[in-house]
Motif scaffolding. Structure first.
Motif, short mmCIF file in Angstrom:
data_model
loop_
_atom_site.label_atom_id
_atom_site.label_comp_id
_atom_site.label_asym_id
_atom_site.label_seq_id
_atom_site.Cartn_x
_atom_site.Cartn_y
_atom_site.Cartn_z
N GLU A 130 90.32 21.25 70.97
CA GLU A 130 90.18 20.44 69.54
C GLU A 130 91.11 21.13 68.44
O GLU A 130 91.57 20.41 67.31
CB GLU A 130 88.64 19.86 69.20
N ALA A 131 90.94 21.93 68.25
CA ALA A 131 91.65 22.98 67.41
C ALA A 131 92.96 23.05 67.84
O ALA A 131 94.26 23.06 67.17
CB ALA A 131 91.66 24.52 67.01
N ALA A 132 93.72 23.27 69.09
CA ALA A 132 95.23 22.95 69.76
C ALA A 132 95.18 21.48 69.06
O ALA A 132 96.23 21.16 68.14
CB ALA A 132 95.01 22.92 70.78
N ARG A 133 94.15 20.58 68.93
CA ARG A 133 94.94 19.07 68.99
C ARG A 133 94.59 19.08 67.37
O ARG A 133 95.63 18.26 66.81
CB ARG A 133 93.93 18.46 69.44
N LYS A 134 93.67 19.53 67.06
CA LYS A 134 94.45 19.29 65.09
C LYS A 134 95.59 19.99 64.77
O LYS A 134 96.41 19.20 63.83
CB LYS A 134 93.19 19.83 64.65
N ARG A 176 85.76 12.17 74.69
CA ARG A 176 84.98 13.71 73.86
C ARG A 176 84.85 15.11 74.43
O ARG A 176 84.91 15.17 75.45
CB ARG A 176 83.23 13.70 73.37
N PRO A 177 85.41 15.83 73.81
CA PRO A 177 84.60 17.53 74.96
C PRO A 177 84.08 17.08 76.48
O PRO A 177 82.51 16.58 76.01
CB PRO A 177 84.28 18.37 74.14
N ASP A 178 84.31 18.22 77.31
CA ASP A 178 82.80 18.13 78.38
C ASP A 178 81.46 18.32 77.00
O ASP A 178 81.15 19.38 76.11
CB ASP A 178 82.89 19.14 79.09
N PRO A 179 80.52 17.73 77.94
CA PRO A 179 79.41 18.23 76.90
C PRO A 179 79.24 19.71 77.20
O PRO A 179 78.10 19.56 75.53
CB PRO A 179 78.15 17.21 77.39
N SER A 199 87.71 20.30 79.79
CA SER A 199 88.16 19.54 78.50
C SER A 199 90.18 19.58 78.41
O SER A 199 90.35 20.86 78.86
CB SER A 199 87.42 19.83 77.58
N PHE A 200 90.34 17.86 77.99
CA PHE A 200 91.59 18.21 77.74
C PHE A 200 92.14 17.37 76.74
O PHE A 200 91.79 16.10 76.24
CB PHE A 200 91.91 17.51 79.05
N GLU A 251 91.22 23.45 77.79
CA GLU A 251 90.56 24.32 77.44
C GLU A 251 89.61 25.59 78.25
O GLU A 251 88.89 24.91 79.01
CB GLU A 251 89.49 23.18 76.45
N ILE A 252 89.69 26.35 78.34
CA ILE A 252 89.43 27.43 79.19
C ILE A 252 89.08 29.03 78.16
O ILE A 252 89.53 29.29 77.64
CB ILE A 252 90.12 28.32 80.26
N THR A 253 87.54 29.20 78.33
CA THR A 253 87.16 30.35 77.97
C THR A 253 86.75 31.60 78.70
O THR A 253 86.53 32.69 78.33
CB THR A 253 86.16 29.45 76.63
#
Length: 232
Positions: free
Chosen positions: A97-101, A133-136, A143-144, A159-161
C-alpha cells in the motif's frame, strides 16, 4: 551426465565439483521508444545507471529500483522481442500500500492493491479472481498491485514481510561483503568518538543497507548517523 535429486536442487554425480555463484542481475525489456521509456523509469524514482550509445546503432539504458540487486535494461538493437511483451515482472516490497501511494504521488498509474481468490489471477489482465484490498491476514506473498510502462510491459508489486525458508535478498559474495564491512568499520570509527551511546550493529546495518541502495559512502555514513540519533 549429472541428474537432479528429488528436491530438484542439487546435481547428482558431480559431488566434488565446486559451486559457482550465479547472480541474476539484469532483465532486458523490449521498448519502442527508448527516450519515452527512460523518462518513465526516471519518474518511478529508479536509479539511472547507464545510457550507452554505440556507432553501430546499439543503445543500452539501465535502471535499478531502490534497494534492488537486479537492474532493468532497454534500448535499441538489444532484443528482438515485441515491445510490451515483458509481463509479470516482480517488484518485491515490504508494504504494497505504501509502494502504491508513492507511485501515485509520482503521477504513475497503478492498480488498486488486491489479493487473489484464484491461483494465478495476479498474472491476468482481467479482474476475475482479483479482490480489491490487501490479503485480509496480511500474509506474505498474497497482496499485489500492478503497473504498466508506456509500452505495456507489466510490473507486479508483491508484498513480502517474511520469506519462505532459504530465501534471501542479499547478492553479496564473501569478498564483496568483506570489503563492505571494512568500509563500514572505517566510517563508523570516524563517527563513534562523537556519537551517542549505541551498539555498532545498528550503525553497520543502516550503512550497509544505504550502500546497497546505491548511496555514496558519505551518504551512507549520514544514514547510519541518522539511524542512531533517531533511536534504535
Amino acid at each position: 551426465m549429472a541428474t537432479l535429486n528429488a528436491t530438484n536442487t542439487e546435481p547428482v554425480g558431480n559431488a566434488s565439483a565446486a559451486k559457482v555463484d550465479i547472480k541474476f542481475e539484469v532483465v532486458v525489456i523490449p521498448v519502442a521508444d527508448v527516450d519515452r521509456a527512460k523518462a518513465f523509469y526516471t519518474k518511478l524514482g529508479w536509479r539511472p545507471d547507464a545510457d550507452f550509445a554505440f556507432d553501430n546503432g546499439i543503445r543500452v539504458v539501465q535502471f535499478t529500483p531502490p534497494g534492488s540487486g537486479c537492474s532493468v535494461q532497454f534500448g535499441t538493437k538489444i532484443t528482438t522481442a515485441t515491445p510490451g511483451s515483458a509481463q509479470g515482472l516482480y517488484l518485491i516490497v515490504a508494504d504494497v500500500e505504501a509502494a502504491r501511494k508513492e507511485m501515485v504521488a509520482r503521477g504513475v498509474e497503478v492498480s488498486e492493491v488486491f489479493h487473489t481468490s484464484k491461483p494465478g489471477a495476479q498474472f491476468r489482465f482481467e479482474s476475475s479472481g482479483r479482490v480489491t484490498r490487501p490479503d485480509p491476514n496480511h500474509r506474505s506473498y498474497f497482496s499485489f498491485a500492478t503497473l504498466n510502462d508506456p509500452d505495456g510491459n507489466t510490473w507486479l508489486f508483491q508484498e513480502i514481510t517474511t520469506r519462505l525458508p532459504g530465501r534471501g535478498l542479499s547478492n553479496l559474495d564473501v569478498s564483496t561483503l568483506t570489503e563492505l564491512l571494512r568500509e563500514t568499520e572505517q566510517h563508523h570509527g570516524e563517527y563513534e568518538p562523537t556519537a551517542p551511546k549505541h551498539h555498532w550493529s545498528g550503525w553497520y546495518a543502516a550503512y550497509i543497507v544505504a550502500r546497497q541502495d546505491g548511496k555514496t559512502p558519505a551518504e551512507a555514513a549520514k544514514e547510519g548517523k541518522l539511524h542512531i540519533e533517531g533511536g534504535l
